[in-house]
Design a protein around this motif. Sequence first.
Motif, short mmCIF file in Angstrom:
data_model
loop_
_atom_site.label_atom_id
_atom_site.label_comp_id
_atom_site.label_asym_id
_atom_site.label_seq_id
_atom_site.Cartn_x
_atom_site.Cartn_y
_atom_site.Cartn_z
N LYS A 158 1.06 -1.12 -0.09
CA LYS A 158 0.14 0.12 0.34
C LYS A 158 0.58 1.34 0.21
CE LYS A 158 -3.87 -2.46 1.97
NZ LYS A 158 -5.06 -2.35 3.94
N GLY A 159 1.07 1.73 -1.10
CA GLY A 159 1.82 2.51 -1.41
C GLY A 159 0.97 4.17 -2.57
N GLY A 160 2.34 4.79 -3.40
CA GLY A 160 2.06 5.64 -3.96
C GLY A 160 2.06 7.57 -3.79
N TYR A 161 2.30 7.56 -3.98
CA TYR A 161 2.33 9.39 -4.01
C TYR A 161 1.57 10.18 -2.94
CZ TYR A 161 5.81 9.70 -7.79
OH TYR A 161 7.22 9.62 -8.25
N GLN A 162 1.62 11.11 -2.34
CA GLN A 162 1.11 11.89 -0.68
C GLN A 162 1.97 12.99 -2.16
OE1 GLN A 162 -0.84 11.43 1.13
NE2 GLN A 162 -0.23 8.55 0.32
N ILE A 163 0.53 14.17 -2.45
CA ILE A 163 1.32 15.16 -3.16
C ILE A 163 0.40 16.36 -1.98
CG2 ILE A 163 0.90 17.28 -5.06
CD1 ILE A 163 2.68 14.32 -5.68
N ALA A 164 1.19 17.13 -1.53
CA ALA A 164 1.38 17.99 -0.25
C ALA A 164 1.70 19.38 -0.63
CB ALA A 164 2.73 18.39 0.60
N ALA A 165 2.11 19.61 -2.14
CA ALA A 165 1.28 20.96 -2.63
C ALA A 165 1.72 21.39 -4.63
CB ALA A 165 2.10 21.82 -1.41
N VAL A 166 0.82 22.20 -5.05
CA VAL A 166 1.69 21.91 -6.09
C VAL A 166 1.29 23.66 -6.05
CG1 VAL A 166 1.12 21.47 -8.79
CG2 VAL A 166 0.65 19.60 -6.87
N THR A 167 2.68 24.40 -6.87
CA THR A 167 2.68 25.78 -7.98
C THR A 167 3.28 25.30 -8.89
OG1 THR A 167 3.14 26.01 -5.15
CG2 THR A 167 3.40 27.75 -6.71
N ALA A 168 2.04 26.67 -9.24
CA ALA A 168 2.92 26.98 -10.95
C ALA A 168 3.67 28.65 -11.02
CB ALA A 168 1.72 27.34 -11.80
N ILE A 169 4.84 28.33 -11.74
CA ILE A 169 5.09 30.30 -11.74
C ILE A 169 4.72 30.09 -12.70
CG2 ILE A 169 6.51 31.31 -11.31
CD1 ILE A 169 7.27 29.39 -9.16
N TYR A 170 4.43 31.46 -13.84
CA TYR A 170 3.59 31.97 -14.66
C TYR A 170 4.07 33.30 -14.89
CZ TYR A 170 2.25 32.50 -19.56
OH TYR A 170 2.74 32.10 -20.64
N GLN A 171 4.99 33.73 -16.20
CA GLN A 171 5.44 35.52 -15.91
C GLN A 171 5.45 35.72 -14.76
OE1 GLN A 171 2.31 36.73 -18.69
NE2 GLN A 171 3.59 35.72 -20.76
N GLY A 172 6.32 35.31 -13.53
CA GLY A 172 6.62 35.47 -12.35
C GLY A 172 5.78 35.79 -11.59
N LYS A 173 4.61 35.13 -11.83
CA LYS A 173 3.31 35.59 -11.06
C LYS A 173 3.05 33.42 -10.38
CE LYS A 173 -1.38 36.94 -9.85
NZ LYS A 173 -2.77 37.79 -10.58
N SER A 174 2.70 33.31 -8.91
CA SER A 174 2.94 32.31 -8.84
C SER A 174 1.42 31.76 -8.66
CB SER A 174 3.38 32.58 -6.87
OG SER A 174 3.15 31.76 -6.77
#
Length: 645
Positions: free
Chosen positions: A127-143
């Motif tokens: 019983k495994g798999g990823y734990q995704i804690a946070a995802v952030t995208a940065i585009y043209q200097g903005k997060s």
Amino acid sequence: MKKHAYLWFMGILLFPVVALAQSKSAYDPLQVFDHSFFTHNGNDIRNANGAPGPKYWQNRADYVIHAALIEKDTTITGDVNINYTNNSTDTLNYLWLQLDQNLFKSDSRGVAATPVKGDRFDANGFKGGYQIAAVTAIYQGKSYTINPTITDTRMQLRLPFVVKPHGDKVSVKINYSFAIPEHGADRMGQQPTKNGIIYQLAQWFPRMCVYDDVMGWNTLPYMGTGEFYCEYGNVDYFITTPADMIVAASGDLQNPQQVLTAAQISRLASTSKTDSTISIIKQQELLTSGIRPKQNGTLTWHYKIQNTRDVAWSASRAFIWDAARVNYPSGKKGLAMAVYPVESVGPNKYNRAAQYLKHSMEFYSDTYFEYPWHSATVVAGVALGMEYPGIVFCSYSIKDDDLFRDVTHEMGHNWFPMIVGSNERRFAWMDEGFDTFINGYAWLHFNNGEYAPKGNPAQSIVSEMIRSKHSLMVAPEVNNEGGMAYYKTALGLNILRNVVLGADRFDYAFKIYIKRWAYKHPQPDDFFRTMNDAAGEELTWFWKEWFYTTWNLDQAVTEIKYDKNGASFGAFITIENLNQMVMPVTIKIIEQNGQTQIVNLPVEVWQRGAKWTFKCHTTSKINKVILDPDNLLPDVDRGNNTLRD
């Protein structure tokens, strides 16, 4: 990936052949010589001649990764920064990533599709798999904080902006963790040994799916059997482990002064002076204080590799470490390394592994395309055989010819698909089959034929071809049964080289294909068209029958008649094609006076139908006529290949 590829050449797959003798031919020339085989014309992205077109594009993914092996919890935790470039002609509203560790979730598709009896790529029981804690995208200097949509082994990032075509860029940062499987579907995992666990880590960070001109986003799920399809880019990564571990990884170590002792650095430097194997960490040094810069706490290993589609690594306290110089045709030098536990020590075990790897790197570089990176490592561990750029995982328990063939097979994958970046998840034959083909020549070459193959490849596979219900074009989960993606593909390439085209024309065209599609994403048609074009031969009959059908071959010699003036004036020999597949015909004619001749007929003799008569010059009556005298073809009924007068 290893599929005991050596069996194909060793003749171990010899089964009692079920003769498919035909009283009436099943052959239809209109099905074989099919001029509608290519279903589309070339365009400015993929040329009709099989080359990338003037407007060929390919997206790019560059990675910076920080990850730590937390031994207390047996987990990997880290973050990955992906700098993604959209070179396509399309606007992207969302991104897709691969979360291959989700195969090990109890409700994954791979688990659901595993046979009750289990198989080599079984993901059940962990019983495994990823734990995704946070995802952030940065585009043209903005997060932007992104709420990901996760479906099995895929993750979609629905963007609050669009990524424009023709070179627009976006950065994505993901914080993640996962538990390390004990047996990671035979591609990674944990191997207990006397001196500690060997961790083999692969599919260990979220990776971009490929967006291409054929399918758009390639989002086939990871099911265990089907392998990988990845974008190219640079990977700069930092691995933190307990300080008393050694880390072997794809690419080159950037901070040896921080993680190695002065003696180890000196020993590595000494490899440049000899082709012999140098011990970097000796067996008697294991678990002694002198082999690590410090014993407590952690150390961070920094690796880089350029223009790659993936990276993998391994860590352990149990590693003996060998290295040998590699000599590339350009004059550059590199390193072939082996890390392994005491359980793998032996004169025909991993003590020779660095030399096996060295030979593979040099042979494939000399023969096909120069290895683009500096070093490579073979790691002894839990995986039976698995490949990644610059690093291969092999079973810690194998030895002798099994070990040699495993190392040279997994290292051969650095050419197919690590350099020539085909879609393994869709077309297993484009990597496994091509690799098995080049392996055979490496086996012949090593140490004056020490591990040269035995047996007859064509006849070894006949029974499997008879039983096969699926063409090579079906999903890997299907055509992996019986190893047809490996053996049938390799046999087909050998037939093209040794029967249809000849070595010179085949080798030239094959190397053109590699050069054209190095670090790119070829499709089957790109290979077929390149071979047709560079070899100057219309081979669509072969591509159709060998890759798209389950047809079989049955050539027969059915009649001998003499010229009306007698046997010394010649003989008329009739041959027939009794099954659906066709091949050129090689005929050996032995006369009663001892004279022998070989007649070669092109495949075009079958364009007019299932029967062909030709005249040969003879000086006496014929003793016997033999078709395919060298047994190069997978003829299902060799009993009708010989006719005596």
